[in-house]
Design an enzyme around this catalytic site. Sequence first.
Site, PDB file in Angstrom:
ATOM      1  N   SER A 148     -18.728  14.635  -4.529  1.00 24.04           N
ATOM      2  CA  SER A 148     -18.760  13.215  -4.186  1.00 24.04           C
ATOM      3  C   SER A 148     -20.168  12.800  -3.735  1.00 24.04           C
ATOM      4  O   SER A 148     -21.117  12.894  -4.504  1.00 24.04           O
ATOM      5  CB  SER A 148     -17.694  12.919  -3.121  1.00 24.04           C
ATOM      6  OG  SER A 148     -17.470  11.548  -2.985  1.00 24.04           O
ATOM      7  N   ASP A 224      -8.544  10.414  -9.954  1.00 25.79           N
ATOM      8  CA  ASP A 224      -9.360  10.130  -8.768  1.00 25.79           C
ATOM      9  C   ASP A 224      -9.339   8.631  -8.483  1.00 25.79           C
ATOM     10  O   ASP A 224      -9.746   7.820  -9.308  1.00 25.79           O
ATOM     11  CB  ASP A 224     -10.799  10.599  -9.041  1.00 25.79           C
ATOM     12  CG  ASP A 224     -11.663  10.618  -7.797  1.00 25.79           C
ATOM     13  OD1 ASP A 224     -11.519   9.715  -6.937  1.00 25.79           O
ATOM     14  OD2 ASP A 224     -12.512  11.520  -7.683  1.00 25.79           O
ATOM     15  N   HIS A 257      -9.418  13.441  -5.958  1.00 30.37           N
ATOM     16  CA  HIS A 257     -10.726  13.588  -5.309  1.00 30.37           C
ATOM     17  C   HIS A 257     -10.727  14.691  -4.242  1.00 30.37           C
ATOM     18  O   HIS A 257     -11.740  14.900  -3.586  1.00 30.37           O
ATOM     19  CB  HIS A 257     -11.103  12.250  -4.658  1.00 30.37           C
ATOM     20  CG  HIS A 257     -12.565  12.086  -4.358  1.00 30.37           C
ATOM     21  ND1 HIS A 257     -13.527  11.905  -5.328  1.00 30.37           N
ATOM     22  CD2 HIS A 257     -13.240  12.067  -3.178  1.00 30.37           C
ATOM     23  CE1 HIS A 257     -14.715  11.779  -4.776  1.00 30.37           C
ATOM     24  NE2 HIS A 257     -14.575  11.883  -3.468  1.00 30.37           N
TER      25      HIS A 257
END
Length: 279
Positions: A148, A224, A257
């Site tokens: 991320s 995600d 995620h």
Amino acid sequence: MQLNSDIKSFGGRQRQYTHPSQTLSCEMTFSIYLPLQAEFGPVPVLYWLSGLTCTDQNFVTKAGAQVYAAEHGIAIVCPDTSPRGDSVPDDSDGGWDFGLGAGFYLNATQPPWSTNYQMYDYVIEELPTLIEQNFPIDSQRQAISGHSMGGHGALTIALKNTARFRSVSAFSPIVAPTQCPWGEKAFTHYLGGDRNDWLQYDACSLVAIATDQLPVLVDQGTGDDFLETQLKTELLVETAQAAKYPMQIRMQEGYDHSYFFIASFIGEHIAFHAEHLTD
């Protein structure tokens, strides 16, 4: 350095240290996994950069990376995601996407952030120097990865330091922070209002002008929740194709995620790096 913990794992040692950082003007914590092979000589190293709200411990405790690092004889270094301490400024609105835990791996130029938020220099200069001085690490064999915000950090740092790293990989990276809400908020505060100053920390912008190429592996889950608004993987695909920059960019069906996603593919990422870290 102060040793906080030392735990045996898959024949190696999982350790955590705290040290005073001159670059960040505060105490910093990092974790390092040293495989058994490190007892017999220098080993290659993978730097892992974590995402928003994380510390050095999220990857250490959730990714399940130690078994693969032990198999391939690779050390893994995990820095914290931002400076910490009572004197370090934070988001005055209490947001989790900026300030403490959200250093974005850049060098802030705007007060009050510029005093402490020098994460780019910390990751590329101070921390590697500390690691090389204190642990059996082969500084000629380095790779970098992240998730991320940390995927953004890994990509941008590697693209700007191609002579330093053998390979780079990322999970769910923020590939165009200049074009998403997380990046726009952080960059406005850290770097000011001139968007031209932001481009040096934007992976897509760096790929577009790259003259040297590294092996790149990116995994992104199709399930995600941040994919469309914050991560925008399609922009990296388009930019890499236009720039003729070969990358493995894999859309993994149904994955989200979380660290469940990372744990599902971290073995493949470490094997990818091991291939390029082997002389």
